[in-house]
Design a protein around this motif. Structure first.
Motif, PDB file in Angstrom:
ATOM      1  N   ILE A  84       0.858  -1.179   0.000  1.00  0.00           N
ATOM      2  CA  ILE A  84       0.000   0.000   0.000  1.00  0.00           C
ATOM      3  C   ILE A  84       0.896   1.232   0.000  1.00  0.00           C
ATOM      4  CG2 ILE A  84      -1.745   1.300   1.272  1.00  0.00           C
ATOM      5  CD1 ILE A  84      -2.895  -1.269   0.264  1.00  0.00           C
ATOM      6  N   LYS A  85       0.609   2.180  -0.892  1.00  0.00           N
ATOM      7  CA  LYS A  85       1.379   3.415  -0.963  1.00  0.00           C
ATOM      8  C   LYS A  85       0.493   4.570  -0.527  1.00  0.00           C
ATOM      9  CE  LYS A  85       4.048   6.163  -4.239  1.00  0.00           C
ATOM     10  NZ  LYS A  85       4.499   6.254  -5.638  1.00  0.00           N
ATOM     11  N   ILE A  86       0.964   5.287   0.505  1.00  0.00           N
ATOM     12  CA  ILE A  86       0.267   6.467   1.016  1.00  0.00           C
ATOM     13  C   ILE A  86       1.292   7.579   1.134  1.00  0.00           C
ATOM     14  CG2 ILE A  86      -1.016   7.466   2.938  1.00  0.00           C
ATOM     15  CD1 ILE A  86      -1.958   4.637   3.635  1.00  0.00           C
ATOM     16  N   ASP A  87       1.050   8.698   0.477  1.00  0.00           N
ATOM     17  CA  ASP A  87       1.949   9.864   0.524  1.00  0.00           C
ATOM     18  C   ASP A  87       3.387   9.484   0.192  1.00  0.00           C
ATOM     19  OD1 ASP A  87      -0.187  11.471   1.262  1.00  0.00           O
ATOM     20  OD2 ASP A  87       0.172  11.158   3.400  1.00  0.00           O
ATOM     21  N   ASN A  88       3.582   8.746  -0.887  1.00  0.00           N
ATOM     22  CA  ASN A  88       4.906   8.316  -1.370  1.00  0.00           C
ATOM     23  C   ASN A  88       5.674   7.445  -0.373  1.00  0.00           C
ATOM     24  OD1 ASN A  88       4.672   9.471  -3.906  1.00  0.00           O
ATOM     25  ND2 ASN A  88       5.396  11.443  -3.162  1.00  0.00           N
ATOM     26  N   VAL A  89       4.978   6.798   0.523  1.00  0.00           N
ATOM     27  CA  VAL A  89       5.589   5.832   1.445  1.00  0.00           C
ATOM     28  C   VAL A  89       4.917   4.487   1.199  1.00  0.00           C
ATOM     29  CG1 VAL A  89       5.988   5.219   3.856  1.00  0.00           C
ATOM     30  CG2 VAL A  89       6.031   7.613   3.158  1.00  0.00           C
ATOM     31  N   ILE A  90       5.716   3.449   1.018  1.00  0.00           N
ATOM     32  CA  ILE A  90       5.184   2.121   0.736  1.00  0.00           C
ATOM     33  C   ILE A  90       5.148   1.314   2.026  1.00  0.00           C
ATOM     34  CG2 ILE A  90       5.545  -0.010  -0.546  1.00  0.00           C
ATOM     35  CD1 ILE A  90       6.789   1.660  -2.749  1.00  0.00           C
ATOM     36  N   TYR A  91       3.967   0.761   2.326  1.00  0.00           N
ATOM     37  CA  TYR A  91       3.742  -0.018   3.538  1.00  0.00           C
ATOM     38  C   TYR A  91       3.489  -1.480   3.174  1.00  0.00           C
ATOM     39  CZ  TYR A  91       2.891   4.455   5.884  1.00  0.00           C
ATOM     40  OH  TYR A  91       3.007   5.710   6.389  1.00  0.00           O
ATOM     41  N   ASP A  92       3.855  -2.361   4.100  1.00  0.00           N
ATOM     42  CA  ASP A  92       3.485  -3.769   3.998  1.00  0.00           C
ATOM     43  C   ASP A  92       2.106  -3.940   4.623  1.00  0.00           C
ATOM     44  OD1 ASP A  92       5.928  -4.617   2.888  1.00  0.00           O
ATOM     45  OD2 ASP A  92       6.835  -4.723   4.881  1.00  0.00           O
ATOM     46  N   VAL A  93       1.328  -4.872   4.100  1.00  0.00           N
ATOM     47  CA  VAL A  93       0.016  -5.170   4.664  1.00  0.00           C
ATOM     48  C   VAL A  93       0.197  -6.281   5.687  1.00  0.00           C
ATOM     49  CG1 VAL A  93      -2.321  -5.965   4.182  1.00  0.00           C
ATOM     50  CG2 VAL A  93      -1.143  -4.503   2.533  1.00  0.00           C
ATOM     51  N   ASN A  94      -0.063  -5.974   6.962  1.00  0.00           N
ATOM     52  CA  ASN A  94       0.028  -6.982   8.014  1.00  0.00           C
ATOM     53  C   ASN A  94      -1.242  -7.808   8.104  1.00  0.00           C
ATOM     54  OD1 ASN A  94       2.577  -6.372   8.816  1.00  0.00           O
ATOM     55  ND2 ASN A  94       1.961  -5.146  10.558  1.00  0.00           N
ATOM     56  N   LYS A  95      -2.373  -7.131   7.999  1.00  0.00           N
ATOM     57  CA  LYS A  95      -3.651  -7.798   8.199  1.00  0.00           C
ATOM     58  C   LYS A  95      -4.730  -6.968   7.537  1.00  0.00           C
ATOM     59  CE  LYS A  95      -6.624  -9.383  11.967  1.00  0.00           C
ATOM     60  NZ  LYS A  95      -6.824  -9.387  13.405  1.00  0.00           N
ATOM     61  N   VAL A  96      -5.769  -7.617   7.041  1.00  0.00           N
ATOM     62  CA  VAL A  96      -6.928  -6.933   6.486  1.00  0.00           C
ATOM     63  C   VAL A  96      -8.164  -7.511   7.142  1.00  0.00           C
ATOM     64  CG1 VAL A  96      -8.245  -6.378   4.419  1.00  0.00           C
ATOM     65  CG2 VAL A  96      -5.782  -6.606   4.269  1.00  0.00           C
ATOM     66  N   ASP A  97      -8.943  -6.647   7.775  1.00  0.00           N
ATOM     67  CA  ASP A  97     -10.249  -7.026   8.313  1.00  0.00           C
ATOM     68  C   ASP A  97     -11.303  -6.330   7.475  1.00  0.00           C
ATOM     69  OD1 ASP A  97      -9.321  -8.603  10.363  1.00  0.00           O
ATOM     70  OD2 ASP A  97      -9.363  -7.000  11.847  1.00  0.00           O
ATOM     71  N   PHE A  98     -12.460  -6.931   7.377  1.00  0.00           N
ATOM     72  CA  PHE A  98     -13.541  -6.261   6.678  1.00  0.00           C
ATOM     73  C   PHE A  98     -14.871  -6.700   7.247  1.00  0.00           C
ATOM     74  CE2 PHE A  98     -12.143  -9.923   4.263  1.00  0.00           C
ATOM     75  CZ  PHE A  98     -13.312 -10.625   4.002  1.00  0.00           C
ATOM     76  N   ASP A  99     -15.837  -5.814   7.102  1.00  0.00           N
ATOM     77  CA  ASP A  99     -17.201  -6.140   7.472  1.00  0.00           C
ATOM     78  C   ASP A  99     -18.074  -5.920   6.239  1.00  0.00           C
ATOM     79  OD1 ASP A  99     -17.430  -3.374   7.345  1.00  0.00           O
ATOM     80  OD2 ASP A  99     -17.582  -3.097   9.495  1.00  0.00           O
TER      81      ASP A  99
END
Length: 124
Positions: A84-99
């Motif tokens: 995931i890229k937010i404000d030119n910073v790339i993050y790893d996805v640890n977990k995704v929850d959804f409802d």
């Protein structure tokens, strides 16, 4: 009959990236290219004590929680598969929850991807 109340997601836009390995003629890894496969507006959320207990507190990673409308790619996302890229910073996805309506992304930044974030072409 009560209608659904929707939130406004005005903290920014997150970009869902899929990494692919770049190899040379000897089939050795020389870099990583990121291709955009989706976008979503998000709100930043506060981490609860329950959220923090799910992650290793001794690691050097900082955890970020963001909320988006339910995205079709949410079911496909597994740990370390997409970025995931937010404000030119790339993050790893640890977990995704959804409802039923929303997706909650738990993101970590370890500091190693800042070179990728500064490259506008997505290739390192």
């Amino acid at each position: 009959m009560q209608s659904n109340v929707r939130e406004t997601f005005n903290d920014g836009v997150l970009i869902i990236l899929e990494p692919s390995t770049i190899r040379n003629e000897q089939r050795k890894k020389v870099g990583v290219a990121y291709s955009e496969i989706g976008r979503a507006f998000f709100n930043t959320m506060m981490l609860r004590e329950q959220d923090m207990s799910n992650f290793d507190n001794n690691s050097s990673k900082s955890i970020r929680k963001v909320k988006t409308l339910l995205h079709p790619l949410t079911a496909k996302i597994t740990k370390n598969e997409l970025k995931i890229k937010i404000d030119n910073v790339i993050y790893d996805v640890n977990k995704v929850d959804f409802d039923r309506y929303y997706s909650y992304f738990f993101l970590s930044f370890s500091g190693g991807d800042e070179a990728y974030a500064n490259n506008s072409e997505g290739v390192f």
